[in-house]
Write a protein that holds these residues in place. Structure first.
Motif, PDB file in Angstrom:
ATOM      1  N   GLN A 197      12.749  -2.668   2.763  1.00  0.00           N
ATOM      2  CA  GLN A 197      11.382  -2.472   2.284  1.00  0.00           C
ATOM      3  C   GLN A 197      10.409  -3.396   3.014  1.00  0.00           C
ATOM      4  O   GLN A 197       9.303  -2.983   3.389  1.00  0.00           O
ATOM      5  CB  GLN A 197      11.330  -2.722   0.775  1.00  0.00           C
ATOM      6  CG  GLN A 197       9.945  -2.653   0.177  1.00  0.00           C
ATOM      7  CD  GLN A 197       9.337  -1.261   0.241  1.00  0.00           C
ATOM      8  OE1 GLN A 197      10.038  -0.316   0.546  1.00  0.00           O
ATOM      9  NE2 GLN A 197       8.052  -1.145  -0.015  1.00  0.00           N
ATOM     10  N   THR A 201       7.367  -2.168   5.463  1.00  0.00           N
ATOM     11  CA  THR A 201       5.973  -2.586   5.278  1.00  0.00           C
ATOM     12  C   THR A 201       5.405  -3.196   6.554  1.00  0.00           C
ATOM     13  O   THR A 201       4.283  -2.891   6.967  1.00  0.00           O
ATOM     14  CB  THR A 201       5.885  -3.592   4.126  1.00  0.00           C
ATOM     15  OG1 THR A 201       6.452  -3.007   2.949  1.00  0.00           O
ATOM     16  CG2 THR A 201       4.440  -3.979   3.864  1.00  0.00           C
ATOM     17  N   GLU A 205       2.306  -1.737   8.854  1.00  0.00           N
ATOM     18  CA  GLU A 205       1.140  -2.559   9.166  1.00  0.00           C
ATOM     19  C   GLU A 205       0.928  -2.643  10.673  1.00  0.00           C
ATOM     20  O   GLU A 205      -0.194  -2.521  11.166  1.00  0.00           O
ATOM     21  CB  GLU A 205       1.316  -3.953   8.584  1.00  0.00           C
ATOM     22  CG  GLU A 205       1.250  -4.009   7.072  1.00  0.00           C
ATOM     23  CD  GLU A 205       1.436  -5.416   6.551  1.00  0.00           C
ATOM     24  OE1 GLU A 205       1.659  -6.321   7.384  1.00  0.00           O
ATOM     25  OE2 GLU A 205       1.355  -5.617   5.326  1.00  0.00           O
ATOM     26  N   LEU A 411      -0.507   4.198   3.412  1.00  0.00           N
ATOM     27  CA  LEU A 411       0.492   4.130   4.478  1.00  0.00           C
ATOM     28  C   LEU A 411       1.316   5.402   4.565  1.00  0.00           C
ATOM     29  O   LEU A 411       1.595   5.895   5.659  1.00  0.00           O
ATOM     30  CB  LEU A 411       1.415   2.929   4.253  1.00  0.00           C
ATOM     31  CG  LEU A 411       0.748   1.548   4.230  1.00  0.00           C
ATOM     32  CD1 LEU A 411       1.782   0.476   3.966  1.00  0.00           C
ATOM     33  CD2 LEU A 411       0.026   1.278   5.530  1.00  0.00           C
ATOM     34  N   ASN A 450      13.285   3.157  -3.028  1.00  0.00           N
ATOM     35  CA  ASN A 450      13.357   2.079  -2.049  1.00  0.00           C
ATOM     36  C   ASN A 450      14.800   1.838  -1.649  1.00  0.00           C
ATOM     37  O   ASN A 450      15.614   1.500  -2.498  1.00  0.00           O
ATOM     38  CB  ASN A 450      12.764   0.806  -2.662  1.00  0.00           C
ATOM     39  CG  ASN A 450      12.687  -0.344  -1.688  1.00  0.00           C
ATOM     40  OD1 ASN A 450      12.935  -0.174  -0.506  1.00  0.00           O
ATOM     41  ND2 ASN A 450      12.361  -1.519  -2.175  1.00  0.00           N
ATOM     42  N   ASP A 731       0.988  -7.249  -1.578  1.00  0.00           N
ATOM     43  CA  ASP A 731      -0.101  -6.439  -1.032  1.00  0.00           C
ATOM     44  C   ASP A 731       0.248  -4.958  -0.975  1.00  0.00           C
ATOM     45  O   ASP A 731      -0.604  -4.131  -0.701  1.00  0.00           O
ATOM     46  CB  ASP A 731      -0.454  -6.910   0.387  1.00  0.00           C
ATOM     47  CG  ASP A 731      -1.240  -8.204   0.353  1.00  0.00           C
ATOM     48  OD1 ASP A 731      -1.794  -8.518  -0.713  1.00  0.00           O
ATOM     49  OD2 ASP A 731      -1.271  -8.906   1.371  1.00  0.00           O
ATOM     50  N   CYS A 732       1.501  -4.623  -1.181  1.00  0.00           N
ATOM     51  CA  CYS A 732       1.934  -3.232  -1.034  1.00  0.00           C
ATOM     52  C   CYS A 732       2.136  -2.642  -2.422  1.00  0.00           C
ATOM     53  O   CYS A 732       2.944  -3.150  -3.198  1.00  0.00           O
ATOM     54  CB  CYS A 732       3.225  -3.163  -0.229  1.00  0.00           C
ATOM     55  SG  CYS A 732       3.671  -1.501   0.279  1.00  0.00           S
ATOM     56  N   THR A 734       2.548   0.930  -5.057  1.00  0.00           N
ATOM     57  CA  THR A 734       3.083   2.280  -5.099  1.00  0.00           C
ATOM     58  C   THR A 734       2.397   3.033  -6.222  1.00  0.00           C
ATOM     59  O   THR A 734       2.441   2.604  -7.376  1.00  0.00           O
ATOM     60  CB  THR A 734       4.598   2.263  -5.323  1.00  0.00           C
ATOM     61  OG1 THR A 734       5.221   1.527  -4.275  1.00  0.00           O
ATOM     62  CG2 THR A 734       5.138   3.677  -5.332  1.00  0.00           C
ATOM     63  N   THR A 748       2.294   5.129  -0.943  1.00  0.00           N
ATOM     64  CA  THR A 748       2.408   3.702  -0.657  1.00  0.00           C
ATOM     65  C   THR A 748       1.086   3.207  -0.085  1.00  0.00           C
ATOM     66  O   THR A 748       0.600   3.735   0.921  1.00  0.00           O
ATOM     67  CB  THR A 748       3.545   3.429   0.338  1.00  0.00           C
ATOM     68  OG1 THR A 748       4.766   3.949  -0.203  1.00  0.00           O
ATOM     69  CG2 THR A 748       3.701   1.933   0.580  1.00  0.00           C
ATOM     70  N   LEU A 750      -1.529  -0.113   1.052  1.00  0.00           N
ATOM     71  CA  LEU A 750      -1.603  -1.485   1.540  1.00  0.00           C
ATOM     72  C   LEU A 750      -2.986  -2.022   1.211  1.00  0.00           C
ATOM     73  O   LEU A 750      -3.997  -1.437   1.607  1.00  0.00           O
ATOM     74  CB  LEU A 750      -1.353  -1.556   3.054  1.00  0.00           C
ATOM     75  CG  LEU A 750      -1.367  -2.972   3.647  1.00  0.00           C
ATOM     76  CD1 LEU A 750      -0.217  -3.798   3.097  1.00  0.00           C
ATOM     77  CD2 LEU A 750      -1.290  -2.912   5.166  1.00  0.00           C
TER      78      LEU A 750
END
Length: 754
Positions: A197, A201, A205, A411, A450, A731-732, A734, A748, A750
């Motif tokens: 995960q 991420t 990014e 994302l 996940n 910061d992520c 769902t 998802t 960000l």
């Protein structure tokens, strides 16, 4: 080790059942019941010793210690023998002190009479034979330390630690080592899942950052970077080799596309025609008509080149000298393969075609049908304001325009499609690892997302279900409320029902469940069957049906109390605890919000909040206010320190509040009353996710008017969304949106730090 032994016993029992060894299974069960080692559970061994002490059974205490010595302690090395003897002496003293403290001197004298022959030769017991004859032994300096609570606790902890280390150091059989390997593999899998995960991420990014950089700063080929050094002759050679089109649209200077924003020439966005080529659409330029004479074409090309040359140098008037040089350049032969300059221009033309033929996937989001052309051909009448493309443009493309204040970036968006009917509830557990979803057919899916979407368990309920809630401790348990007055406690790991609680026959519909953050209890809302005979038509009734609000203990599985609902018992549609479980907020079918003090188990305040039913309630991030959505279509913020005082109010469209309508062919129409959560907050409580006709919609909470500011539509659905949930981690985040066609979208996000 104790837990490993229990799991291994279960595996052996399962194997014996599989092989049909029933007699061996019975013998195994009998041996387990009479197991003096208690499955190597140290706490149970200590409890057994204390039970002998408290029942004054010195014979049983002595025999049990001799068994432990013969079975386990005698295998230790000689260096530990003195420790074993000290523990036995302390155990006997613990027994003697207990008999004196309880005033049972007969058991004290009995101990010294039976153990006299054994203890007289031991130095540590010489002074203890006088103990029964001392009037106040707890005040005697020699014995007072043994009567303190500290000595007893120290002895029990020392014995517990000694046995624990002993069991850990014992050689284990193959079966127990197998269990250890399974536990190790499970922990490694969980760690790998977390790392995947994190990697996902970081990759997203990095990819988004590269896309933004490519959009802001076009990486131009070398020939464009050196374009200012090209002369008029080179420019005319490039123009002369371009294909001729029959379009008559006024020409534009395609070199202005590659100039910096501060140097772009005035102009408006071109209107493209069907006759233009892809290259021409990309750069916003048209070639002269093919039916013009050669001189006209040369003049047309020369007029196109002049603005570039004049902009690159100075704003001199068109002189005859410049026209003469242009005419000379156009009459120069163009098909000389040996000319080195000609080869260079051909290479530049090839690179330019490759640049303009890039696929549209390199552009993060389409901005309309001509979005690709606009990105390349856009010009400005004046030097642009100090703004640039940001990552927010991809998130706000659906809303139209660029937003530099976009708080989230979408994302990815995945779909879970295991349900075949409309969703009622969709909730993420406390750890953010699993999701439980319930549809109107009573099918429950427990699944993880996940690192990949995977169904963990499927629950088929014989009785129709109405409510669903995750337990907080442990988070593997699931509470399921039915229409027949029962609540089930389901273990998602073991995939079995642990308990089934009968709530009330007169109020069979379990509308809402909420588990306290401590995990020790849960609140259950039970309602009577609607007066019209239909369980889903209560929302249309002018008079709400009666209901109860009950508090159940999770451990004892018993009802603790029934809350008082004033002015009359009414069906509670939604419930929510605050972060520590001291407050409970409810929304009822009579439009009243009630706030309960869970320390006194009484109503602290109540007020009429909506015209019609209250569908969903939640505490704010600071827990000073409560948000609610009702049948009247309003999203209202209430101050809990001032009863019935509104802080903000916002009217939402019907597709965000319900009832939800799904239309089909031949006049088919499906109507669903809201059951699940209609809104959810992010981790900081500054943004809220609501339902909409084609996906979730994220708003920003404002302190003024309007109360909500639309920020990001998630989209992705073809049917109305009926329930949402938002799980945030760092910061992520769902976002879950579930719709009437049985589809669940997992978006998802960000968060962009401002």
């Amino acid at each position: 080790m104790g837990s490993a032994v229990e799991r291994t016993d279960e595996h052996v029992r399962e194997y014996l059942i599989y092989r049909g060894f029933t007699s061996t299974l019975k013998q195994l069960d009998n041996d387990i019941k009479t197991d003096k080692e208690k499955g190597f559970r140290v706490d149970k061994i200590i409890d057994q010793l204390q039970q002998f002490v408290q029942s004054y059974d010195f014979f049983g205490l002595k025999e049990y210690w001799l068994y432990l010595d013969r079975r386990l302690l005698c295998r230790l090395e000689d260096v530990y023998r003195s420790t074993v003897l000290k523990l036995r002496t302390s155990l006997y003293r613990y027994y003697v002190i207990h008999t004196i403290q309880k005033g049972n001197l007969e058991k004290t004298q009995e101990f010294f009479q039976k153990q006299a022959s054994e203890l007289q030769s031991q130095v540590e017991w010489r002074d203890w034979f006088i103990l029964p004859f001392i009037p106040a032994p707890d005040q005697n300096p020699a014995f007072s330390p043994y009567f303190s609570r500290q000595w007893a606790d120290t002895f029990l902890v020392s014995l517990h630690n000694f046995l624990s280390v002993l069991f850990q150091c014992m050689p284990q059989p193959v079966l127990l080592s197998f269990d250890a390997e399974v536990q190790k593999t499970t922990s490694l899998a969980e760690e790998n899942e977390q790392l995947c995960q994190l990697l996902f991420t970081l990759q997203m990014e990095s990819r988004d950052q590269r896309e933004v950089d490519e959009m802001v700063h076009h990486k131009l080929p070398i020939y464009v970077q050196n374009m200012d050094r090209l002369g008029d002759t080179d420019l005319d050679l490039v123009l002369s080799q371009r294909p001729v089109s029959t379009a008559t649209t006024p020409s534009r200077n395609f070199f202005s596309t590659f100039l910096p924003q501060g140097r772009r020439t005035p102009g408006k966005l071109p209107l493209f025609t069907t006759g233009s080529s892809p290259n021409q659409a990309s750069v916003g330029r048209k070639d002269p008509p093919s039916n013009l004479p050669a001189k006209s074409k040369e003049a047309f090309q020369a007029n196109e080149v002049k603005p570039v040359s004049s902009q690159a140098s100075t704003s001199e008037p068109k002189s005859s000298q410049s026209q003469q040089s242009t005419n000379q350049s156009t009459t120069q032969p163009t098909n000389q393969p040996s000319h080195p300059r000609h080869k260079k221009i051909q290479e530049h033309e090839k690179e330019r075609k490759e640049l303009f033929s890039k696929p549209t996937s390199q552009i993060p989001e389409k901005r309309g049908e001509t979005g690709e052309a606009e990105l390349l051909a856009e010009t400005f009448d004046e030097p642009p304001e100090p703004c640039s493309y940001s990552r927010s443009c991809s998130g706000g493309a659906e809303g139209g325009g660029l937003s530099t204040e976009q708080p989230f970036i979408k994302l990815s968006q995945e779909e879970y499609g295991e349900h075949h009917s409309s969703i009622m509830h969709c909730r993420v557990d406390c750890s953010g690892r699993r999701v439980a979803s319930l549809d109107i057919d009573g099918v429950i899916k427990v699944w993880s997302f996940n690192p990949i979407m995977q169904t963990k368990a499927t629950i088929m309920s014989k009785s129709p279900l109405l409510s669903l809630e995750w337990a907080t401790k442990p988070d593997r348990l699931l509470l399921l409320g039915s229409r027949v007055g029962t609540v089930r406690l389901y273990d998602t790991d073991a995939k079995k029902n642990l308990y089934e609680m009968n709530i009330d026959e007169t109020h069979p519909r379990i509308l809402s469940l909420a588990c306290s953050p401590s995990g020790s209890s849960f609140v259950c809302s039970a309602a009577a069957v609607s007066r019209s005979g239909s369980v889903d038509s209560a929302a249309q009734l002018p008079i709400p049906v009666s209901g109860q609000l009950l508090l159940w203990d999770t451990k004892t599985v018993k009802q603790q109390l029934q809350f008082s609902l004033e002015p009359e018992p009414v069906a509670i549609n939604c419930t929510a605890f605050n972060h520590n479980g001291n407050l409970l907020v409810t929304g009822a079918a009579d439009g009243v919000i009630r706030l309960f003090d869970m320390q006194r188990y009484e109503s602290a305040m109540s007020w009429r909040a909506h015209d019609g039913e209250v569908y969903s309630v939640e505490f704010s991030y600071d827990e000073n206010t409560v948000f609610s959505i009702g049948e009247d279509g309003k999203f209202i913020q209430w101050n809990i320190h001032r009863c019935g005082v509104k802080q903000s109010e916002q009217v939402l469209p019907q597709d965000a509040t319900g009832p939800f309508i799904l239309s089909g062919y031949s006049g088919y129409k499906q109507v669903q009353v809201p059951r699940g959560r209609l809104f959810a907050f992010d981790s900081e409580g500054q943004h809220v996710l609501t339902c909409s006709s084609n996906g979730g919609l994220i708003y920003r909470l404002t302190n003024g008017e309007p109360a909500l500011e639309s920020m990001l539509p998630l989209g992705g659905h073809k049917a109305p969304v009926v329930t949402v949930d938002w799980c945030s981690a760092v910061d992520c985040g769902t976002c879950l949106t579930a719709s009437m066609d049985g589809k669940i979208k997992l978006s998802t996000l960000l968060a962009q730090n401002s």
